[in-house]
Design a protein around this motif. Structure first.
Motif, PDB file in Angstrom:
ATOM      1  N   ALA A  49     -40.040   1.533  72.305  1.00 21.89           N
ATOM      2  CA  ALA A  49     -39.442   2.858  72.491  1.00 21.89           C
ATOM      3  C   ALA A  49     -38.067   2.784  73.157  1.00 21.89           C
ATOM      4  CB  ALA A  49     -40.371   3.731  73.330  1.00 21.89           C
ATOM      5  N   HIS A  50     -37.646   1.606  73.577  1.00 22.53           N
ATOM      6  CA  HIS A  50     -36.351   1.449  74.243  1.00 22.53           C
ATOM      7  C   HIS A  50     -35.243   1.233  73.210  1.00 22.53           C
ATOM      8  CE1 HIS A  50     -39.137   0.891  77.544  1.00 22.53           C
ATOM      9  NE2 HIS A  50     -38.131   1.147  78.358  1.00 22.53           N
ATOM     10  N   ASP A  51     -34.031   1.644  73.577  1.00 21.02           N
ATOM     11  CA  ASP A  51     -32.882   1.478  72.686  1.00 21.02           C
ATOM     12  C   ASP A  51     -32.411   0.028  72.651  1.00 21.02           C
ATOM     13  OD1 ASP A  51     -32.472   4.336  72.013  1.00 21.02           O
ATOM     14  OD2 ASP A  51     -32.130   4.503  74.169  1.00 21.02           O
ATOM     15  N   VAL A  52     -32.558  -0.670  73.774  1.00 19.99           N
ATOM     16  CA  VAL A  52     -32.174  -2.078  73.875  1.00 19.99           C
ATOM     17  C   VAL A  52     -33.222  -2.797  74.726  1.00 19.99           C
ATOM     18  CG1 VAL A  52     -30.404  -3.725  74.667  1.00 19.99           C
ATOM     19  CG2 VAL A  52     -29.702  -1.500  73.754  1.00 19.99           C
ATOM     20  N   VAL A  53     -33.593  -4.009  74.302  1.00 21.04           N
ATOM     21  CA  VAL A  53     -34.527  -4.827  75.075  1.00 21.04           C
ATOM     22  C   VAL A  53     -33.825  -6.155  75.382  1.00 21.04           C
ATOM     23  CG1 VAL A  53     -36.765  -5.995  75.106  1.00 21.04           C
ATOM     24  CG2 VAL A  53     -36.534  -3.790  73.940  1.00 21.04           C
ATOM     25  N   LEU A  54     -33.603  -6.403  76.678  1.00 20.09           N
ATOM     26  CA  LEU A  54     -33.054  -7.684  77.139  1.00 20.09           C
ATOM     27  C   LEU A  54     -34.233  -8.557  77.504  1.00 20.09           C
ATOM     28  CD1 LEU A  54     -30.357  -6.283  79.563  1.00 20.09           C
ATOM     29  CD2 LEU A  54     -29.879  -7.653  77.555  1.00 20.09           C
ATOM     30  N   VAL A  55     -34.388  -9.696  76.841  1.00 18.76           N
ATOM     31  CA  VAL A  55     -35.568 -10.524  77.093  1.00 18.76           C
ATOM     32  C   VAL A  55     -35.181 -11.974  77.376  1.00 18.76           C
ATOM     33  CG1 VAL A  55     -35.980 -10.854  74.608  1.00 18.76           C
ATOM     34  CG2 VAL A  55     -37.849 -11.184  76.222  1.00 18.76           C
ATOM     35  N   ASP A  56     -35.644 -12.459  78.525  1.00 16.43           N
ATOM     36  CA  ASP A  56     -35.432 -13.855  78.888  1.00 16.43           C
ATOM     37  C   ASP A  56     -36.354 -14.714  78.023  1.00 16.43           C
ATOM     38  OD1 ASP A  56     -34.493 -16.070  80.296  1.00 16.43           O
ATOM     39  OD2 ASP A  56     -35.970 -15.851  81.884  1.00 16.43           O
ATOM     40  N   LEU A  57     -35.845 -15.832  77.537  1.00 17.00           N
ATOM     41  CA  LEU A  57     -36.676 -16.708  76.709  1.00 17.00           C
ATOM     42  C   LEU A  57     -37.763 -17.393  77.522  1.00 17.00           C
ATOM     43  CD1 LEU A  57     -34.155 -18.417  74.272  1.00 17.00           C
ATOM     44  CD2 LEU A  57     -35.815 -16.615  73.788  1.00 17.00           C
ATOM     45  N   ARG A  58     -37.426 -17.769  78.761  1.00 15.35           N
ATOM     46  CA  ARG A  58     -38.382 -18.503  79.595  1.00 15.35           C
ATOM     47  C   ARG A  58     -39.012 -17.565  80.609  1.00 15.35           C
ATOM     48  NH1 ARG A  58     -36.201 -24.577  80.804  1.00 15.35           N
ATOM     49  NH2 ARG A  58     -35.935 -25.161  78.616  1.00 15.35           N
ATOM     50  N   LEU A  59     -40.193 -17.092  80.275  1.00 15.97           N
ATOM     51  CA  LEU A  59     -40.955 -16.244  81.186  1.00 15.97           C
ATOM     52  C   LEU A  59     -42.117 -17.066  81.715  1.00 15.97           C
ATOM     53  CD1 LEU A  59     -40.987 -13.006  78.992  1.00 15.97           C
ATOM     54  CD2 LEU A  59     -39.596 -13.440  81.029  1.00 15.97           C
ATOM     55  N   GLN A  80     -33.674  -5.884  65.968  1.00 22.15           N
ATOM     56  CA  GLN A  80     -32.240  -5.583  65.989  1.00 22.15           C
ATOM     57  C   GLN A  80     -31.807  -4.948  67.312  1.00 22.15           C
ATOM     58  OE1 GLN A  80     -30.500  -6.853  63.457  1.00 22.15           O
ATOM     59  NE2 GLN A  80     -32.526  -7.502  62.796  1.00 22.15           N
ATOM     60  N   ARG A  81     -32.780  -4.539  68.113  1.00 23.30           N
ATOM     61  CA  ARG A  81     -32.475  -3.937  69.419  1.00 23.30           C
ATOM     62  C   ARG A  81     -32.658  -4.929  70.562  1.00 23.30           C
ATOM     63  NH1 ARG A  81     -35.827  -0.032  67.063  1.00 23.30           N
ATOM     64  NH2 ARG A  81     -37.411  -0.336  68.637  1.00 23.30           N
ATOM     65  N   CYS A  82     -32.953  -6.187  70.235  1.00 24.88           N
ATOM     66  CA  CYS A  82     -33.215  -7.201  71.271  1.00 24.88           C
ATOM     67  C   CYS A  82     -31.978  -8.048  71.542  1.00 24.88           C
ATOM     68  CB  CYS A  82     -34.355  -8.125  70.834  1.00 24.88           C
ATOM     69  SG  CYS A  82     -35.953  -7.304  70.694  1.00 24.88           S
ATOM     70  N   ILE A  83     -31.815  -8.411  72.799  1.00 26.95           N
ATOM     71  CA  ILE A  83     -30.801  -9.370  73.236  1.00 26.95           C
ATOM     72  C   ILE A  83     -31.549 -10.446  74.011  1.00 26.95           C
ATOM     73  CG2 ILE A  83     -28.764  -9.784  74.672  1.00 26.95           C
ATOM     74  CD1 ILE A  83     -28.084  -6.789  74.353  1.00 26.95           C
ATOM     75  N   VAL A  84     -31.288 -11.697  73.679  1.00 23.71           N
ATOM     76  CA  VAL A  84     -31.956 -12.825  74.323  1.00 23.71           C
ATOM     77  C   VAL A  84     -31.118 -13.308  75.500  1.00 23.71           C
ATOM     78  CG1 VAL A  84     -32.652 -15.213  73.958  1.00 23.71           C
ATOM     79  CG2 VAL A  84     -33.086 -13.517  72.190  1.00 23.71           C
ATOM     80  N   LEU A  85     -31.780 -13.533  76.634  1.00 24.26           N
ATOM     81  CA  LEU A  85     -31.135 -14.130  77.808  1.00 24.26           C
ATOM     82  C   LEU A  85     -31.662 -15.552  77.945  1.00 24.26           C
ATOM     83  CD1 LEU A  85     -31.717 -11.248  80.405  1.00 24.26           C
ATOM     84  CD2 LEU A  85     -29.670 -11.670  79.053  1.00 24.26           C
ATOM     85  N   THR A  86     -30.763 -16.513  78.133  1.00 21.42           N
ATOM     86  CA  THR A  86     -31.220 -17.886  78.337  1.00 21.42           C
ATOM     87  C   THR A  86     -30.223 -18.673  79.171  1.00 21.42           C
ATOM     88  OG1 THR A  86     -31.975 -19.912  77.265  1.00 21.42           O
ATOM     89  CG2 THR A  86     -30.207 -18.737  76.157  1.00 21.42           C
ATOM     90  N   GLY A  87     -30.770 -19.577  79.947  1.00 21.04           N
ATOM     91  CA  GLY A  87     -29.944 -20.512  80.696  1.00 21.04           C
ATOM     92  C   GLY A  87     -30.027 -21.891  80.078  1.00 21.04           C
ATOM     93  N   ALA A  88     -30.744 -22.007  78.957  1.00 22.90           N
ATOM     94  CA  ALA A  88     -30.983 -23.310  78.325  1.00 22.90           C
ATOM     95  C   ALA A  88     -30.701 -23.238  76.832  1.00 22.90           C
ATOM     96  CB  ALA A  88     -32.416 -23.742  78.587  1.00 22.90           C
ATOM     97  N   LEU A  89     -29.517 -22.736  76.475  1.00 19.12           N
ATOM     98  CA  LEU A  89     -29.160 -22.625  75.070  1.00 19.12           C
ATOM     99  C   LEU A  89     -29.204 -24.004  74.422  1.00 19.12           C
ATOM    100  CD1 LEU A  89     -28.384 -20.472  73.034  1.00 19.12           C
ATOM    101  CD2 LEU A  89     -25.995 -21.012  73.476  1.00 19.12           C
ATOM    102  N   GLY A  90     -29.844 -24.104  73.287  1.00 22.03           N
ATOM    103  CA  GLY A  90     -29.977 -25.399  72.613  1.00 22.03           C
ATOM    104  C   GLY A  90     -31.312 -26.046  72.917  1.00 22.03           C
TER     105      GLY A  90
END
Length: 141
Positions: A49-59, A80-90
């Motif tokens: 139901a959110h317009d944007v979801v920011l989600v960390d890959l490592r939970l 299409q409304r998700c943005i991935v957060l990561t400190g370990a790209l790759g």
């Protein structure tokens, strides 16, 4: 219109300090922010139901990709409304086609990513004007 609620953003990260900081930054930009520390909590908050979801890959429990997969199953367009957060790209697998914000990032990086997702969505029926940039962010997370 003044006083109209802003777009809804869900921040999913198991780091309490970062989750709180992101909520403050996004709240200051006029977004309605909800937070979750796990895939399960995000689903209970109706992530779809959110317009944007920011989600960390490592939970701590299930990975953030599980949330993206669950949202995609419920609504193929939800990813299409998700943005991935990561400190370990790759190192962590990123779902294809999703924008990534790499830690460390600035407040401006984060807000710009959220606005890009919102700009790509069909406008709401009421059509509200976008907020102006509030200047450079300080520091990186």
């Amino acid at each position: 219109p003044p006083g109209a609620p802003g777009p809804r953003v869900l921040v999913v990260d198991d780091n309490e300090m970062l989750r709180s900081l992101l909520a403050r930054v996004l709240g200051a930009e006029g977004f309605q922010v909800s937070t979750a520390d796990s895939v399960e909590q995000a689903l209970r908050l109706d992530a779809a139901a959110h317009d944007v979801v920011l989600v960390d890959l490592r939970l701590g429990g299930r990975p953030g990709t599980d949330l993206v997969d669950e949202l995609r199953r419920a609504d193929p367009g939800a990813a299409q409304r998700c943005i991935v957060l990561t400190g370990a790209l790759g190192l962590d697998p990123v779902p294809a086609g999703l924008p990534v914000v790499t830690k460390p990032f600035t407040a401006n990086d984060l807000v710009a990513a959220v606005r890009r997702i919102l700009a790509a969505q069909p406008p709401p029926a009421a059509g509200r004007a976008g907020a102006q940039d509030r200047g450079p962010g300080t520091g990186a997370w």
